[in-house]
Enzyme design. Structure first.
Site, PDB file in Angstrom:
ATOM      1  N   ASP A 169      36.179  46.643  43.767  1.00  0.00           N
ATOM      2  CA  ASP A 169      35.884  45.216  43.747  1.00  0.00           C
ATOM      3  C   ASP A 169      34.373  45.031  43.876  1.00  0.00           C
ATOM      4  OD1 ASP A 169      36.371  42.332  44.023  1.00  0.00           O
ATOM      5  OD2 ASP A 169      35.786  42.648  46.113  1.00  0.00           O
ATOM      6  N   ASP A 171      32.407  41.517  44.623  1.00  0.00           N
ATOM      7  CA  ASP A 171      31.886  40.563  45.591  1.00  0.00           C
ATOM      8  C   ASP A 171      32.365  40.841  47.006  1.00  0.00           C
ATOM      9  OD1 ASP A 171      30.376  38.630  43.886  1.00  0.00           O
ATOM     10  OD2 ASP A 171      32.320  38.535  42.877  1.00  0.00           O
TER      11      ASP A 171
END
Length: 757
Positions: A169, A171
């Site tokens: 991932d 953010d």
């Protein structure tokens, strides 16, 4: 190109059936929809009276589902088949000219046939290849057979290089992003100052203003512009583009370089495709780490959830996920949850503002939504697709509004100003507004709001290396069963609280069975054994209140640590049982900590002791704790301060006897000895509790603690919900005792645990 296909009788036939005739023979060609066989079956017919029935023979046919040449019949004329026999083996083998296992744009990518053509039953060959495995929205789709073949090829390639697959991932996992223009101004100031300093002295012009205090932490921040975001983006062509600022997590490049030796990495983000590509270009400019393996919300098919099967539809045993949100993965066993990266204080995840809170899944579109739903204000039916599109537009509108608000309100500038004001007041007043000293000509050194001290990637690298090592130990031992491989990550997680026995007090709501509560299940997931009542086996009582029936009973026994619930949250966030001392409910427990542990270790019947909390504190920590016991002053300070010990003792005694009605007790969330740290001078609630769980507690001198408590006076926590302790507390009150408990916020607890309360 032709290949044999096993064709089974449909499960929906009225079994048992008897084969009457085979209409095609071996080596005969057959078209889809052509007759293959005829069969008979018995049906019940109602009689004249309701009590009598009779049977009659009925007939049916079975047609070819695909084009091909008959290679082999596995059934014969006159044979009777029940459902079990019919599904156990193929009825006929057909050699297809093409299985259409790879399709793109409505055509077979192998033979070019139109896959959208419907037969008389409404069936089309596009259903034979509906699995999307690529990272592109308009990429080819494959059949299940082809997906298995592709995954096997990938597995063989990775195993040959002793690598696994890692889904990453973006953010708040490996980067943090903001659109606050304040960041750009701070960077410009710092760059101008450094350019001035690098010029020869004889060529320097007018000196620019000195850089902002945050400049050192912003040196590696990348930036780029993207079009204004929102539903129907083509309608926003008049909006100016948005400048994004991307801060890599400290140590990111070293982390990615090391992990790329053991994992093939894929990016999976809730950001747009354009955003994901620009971020990856900033941290991986040559494409060496991620290549084209980027999947965004534009291709994933969902704004509120991520699916491991989107990239690995058949076998996920070689896949590991790193993400700061477990809820979007439905707490997958492949997930290693990461401590949230909150560099830009108070900004959060700019690409998940449309996501529901962790404990509130109401905004998600239910997977079992009926085919037709009706709006409450109108009679017109709305299909699932329409409802989903309307929901997505609403969520994207919320996302665009949040970004616009961040640009206009400039939250970082406001927080920096508040911090500087607080620092100025702290230095020049005695706390009640009285000025102590003024230096009108002295330039004060500014305090930085942004900190570059995150160390989460070092922990994450250790876990990923351990997963890799365990996997290939199984592989080398020729025991890489799917079940064993899937248990690698859960087994590492279960080491966190291995051998520990927990009792929860004032944490689980009264209307929830303890065994079904999220925190109970999470404790078991991390290896603990949970109890409903006080037991000699208890090692920890985890509470949100200072005094309850269970806490008091455990306190009288004196053989279990009584800790605030924050200890549990911090430990689970880093997969490591934290030292209990900063989280102890009772101050006097610090004196009895070592002796109580020695008694437990020497007892033959005692449960296994924590293996992760036995390291003695460093000298600096012991000095801090000694200072805490001396009222927050070190020995030198005590030598220069006239201390009224009687007043201090009275104050401490009064504080220890305060009740819920006094409202002064620090809760288990905000206890001054919590591991959650705050920017100096900024209210503790302005920074996420999760984000800094690994960086240590805010233990310090009493004067500093009082400042932080004062800063939180306006943020008194809400009243606690009914809990399992309520009835027992009423009994205590009847006996003349009173709960000196802590106020806490149930929603905050649910949010921290990532589950519904």
């Amino acid at each position: 190109m032709s290949s044999p296909s096993d064709i089974y009788l449909p499960r929906t036939l009225p079994y048992p059936i008897t084969i009457i005739d085979l209409h095609v023979r071996a080596n005969d060609d057959v078209k889809r929809g052509g007759r293959l066989l005829s069969y008979s079956y018995r049906t019940s017919v109602p009689g004249v009276s309701t009590a009598s029935t009779s049977t009659q023979t009925s007939y049916g046919t079975w047609d070819a589902p695909v084009d091909g040449k008959v290679t082999l019949w596995n059934i014969s004329k006159g044979e009777t088949l029940d459902k079990t026999r019919a599904t156990a083996r193929a009825a006929v083998v057909l050699e297809e000219p093409c299985k259409h296992g790879l399709q793109m744009g409505g055509l077979c990518a192998i033979c070019g046939k139109d896959m959208t053509a419907l037969d008389y039953t409404g069936y089309s060959d596009s259903a034979r290849a509906n699995i999307q495995m690529t990272h592109l929205a308009g990429g080819p789709t494959v059949s299940l057979e082809e997906a298995r073949r592709l995954e096997n090829e990938t597995a063989e390639r990775l195993l040959a290089g002793r690598r696994l697959s890692l889904i990453v991932d973006l953010d708040q996992t490996i980067v943090h992003a903001t659109v606050d223009p304040t960041v750009g101004e701070w960077i410009s100031q710092g760059a101008a100052w450094e350019a001035y300093q690098n010029e020869p002295p004889d060529k320097r012009g007018t000196p620019p203003s000195e850089p902002n205090a945050n400049w050192d932490a912003l040196r590696d921040v990348a930036n780029f512009t993207l079009p204004h975001e929102g539903p129907g983006q083509h309608h926003h062509h008049r909006e100016p583009p948005v400048m994004y600022y991307i801060k890599p997590r400290p140590g990111l490049m070293q982390f990615l370089d090391k992990i790329s030796e053991k994992y093939e990495m894929h990016v999976y983000t809730m950001g747009t495709r354009a955003y994901a590509e620009r971020v990856c270009a900033a941290i991986d400019p040559d494409g060496r780490l991620f290549g084209k393996r980027i999947l965004s919300r534009d291709e994933s098919g969902s704004l509120t959830a991520k699916s491991l099967q989107r990239l690995f539809p058949c076998d996920t045993s070689m896949v590991v996920i790193i993400d700061d949100r477990a809820d979007v993965w439905d707490r997958s066993p492949n997930l290693v949850e990461v401590v949230r990266y909150d560099f830009f204080v108070g900004i959060g995840d700019i690409n998940s503002t449309f996501l529901p809170p962790k404990a509130d899944p109401l905004l998600r579109l239910p997977p079992d939504l009926p085919a037709i739903v009706r709006k409450p204000t109108g009679p017109q039916p709305v299909t699932v697709e329409d409802a989903k599109e309307e929901l997505e537009d609403e969520l994207l509108s919320r996302q665009a509004e949040a970004l616009d608000a961040q640009v206009m309100e400039r939250p970082l500038e406001k927080k920096q100003h508040e911090l500087e004001e607080h620092e100025h007041e702290h230095k020049h007043t005695n706390g009640n507004g009285t000025v102590l000293i003024e230096h009108p000509k002295e330039e004060e050194k500014k305090t930085a709001l942004l900190r570059n001290d995150d160390t989460e990637l070092a922990r994450l690298q250790h876990i990923l290396s351990e997963v890799h090592e365990r996997y290939f130990k199984l592989y080398d031992a020729r025991r890489p069963t799917d079940d064993a491989r899937r248990k690698i990550i859960p087994s590492i997680k279960a080491q966190t609280f291995a051998g520990m026995h927990f009792l929860f007090s004032s944490v689980i709501p009264l209307d929830v069975r303890p065994e079904e509560s999220p925190i109970w299940r999470q404790a078991q997931e991390f290896g603990a054994t949970c109890h409903s009542d006080v037991s000699p086996r208890l090692t920890h009582v985890i509470t949100a209140k200072r005094s309850t029936a269970k806490v008091d009973a455990a306190r009288r026994r004196g053989d279990a640590h009584i800790v605030w619930v924050q200890w549990f949250l911090d430990s689970t966030s880093v997969w490591h049982a934290q030292d209990v001392r900063p989280y102890l409910v009772d101050v006097e427990a610090d004196h009895n900590y070592r002796s109580r542990r020695e008694r437990k270790v020497s007892s033959a019947s005692a449960p296994a002791e924590e293996t992760r909390s036995t390291t003695p504190p460093p000298a600096e920590q012991e000095d801090e704790e000694a200072a805490m016991m001396n009222g927050g002053f070190d020995e030198e300070e005590l030598g220069t301060v006239d201390v009224d010990w009687d007043a201090i003792n009275a104050e401490v005694e009064a504080a220890m006897n305060e009740t819920d009605d006094d409202g002064d007790e620090a809760s288990g969330w905000g206890t001054p000895r919590s591991r959650t740290r705050s920017p100096r001078g900024v209210k503790r609630r302005e920074r996420s509790v999760e984000s800094d769980a690994t960086t240590g507690s805010t233990r310090g001198k009493r004067s500093k603690l009082r400042e932080e408590v004062t800063a939180d006076d306006d943020d008194n926590p809400a009243e606690p919900p009914d809990t399992q302790e309520e009835d027992e507390e009423e009994e205590d009150e009847a006996d003349g005792t009173e709960d000196g408990g802590e106020d806490w916020d149930e929603d905050f607890l649910a949010q921290e645990l990532g589950v519904e309360s």
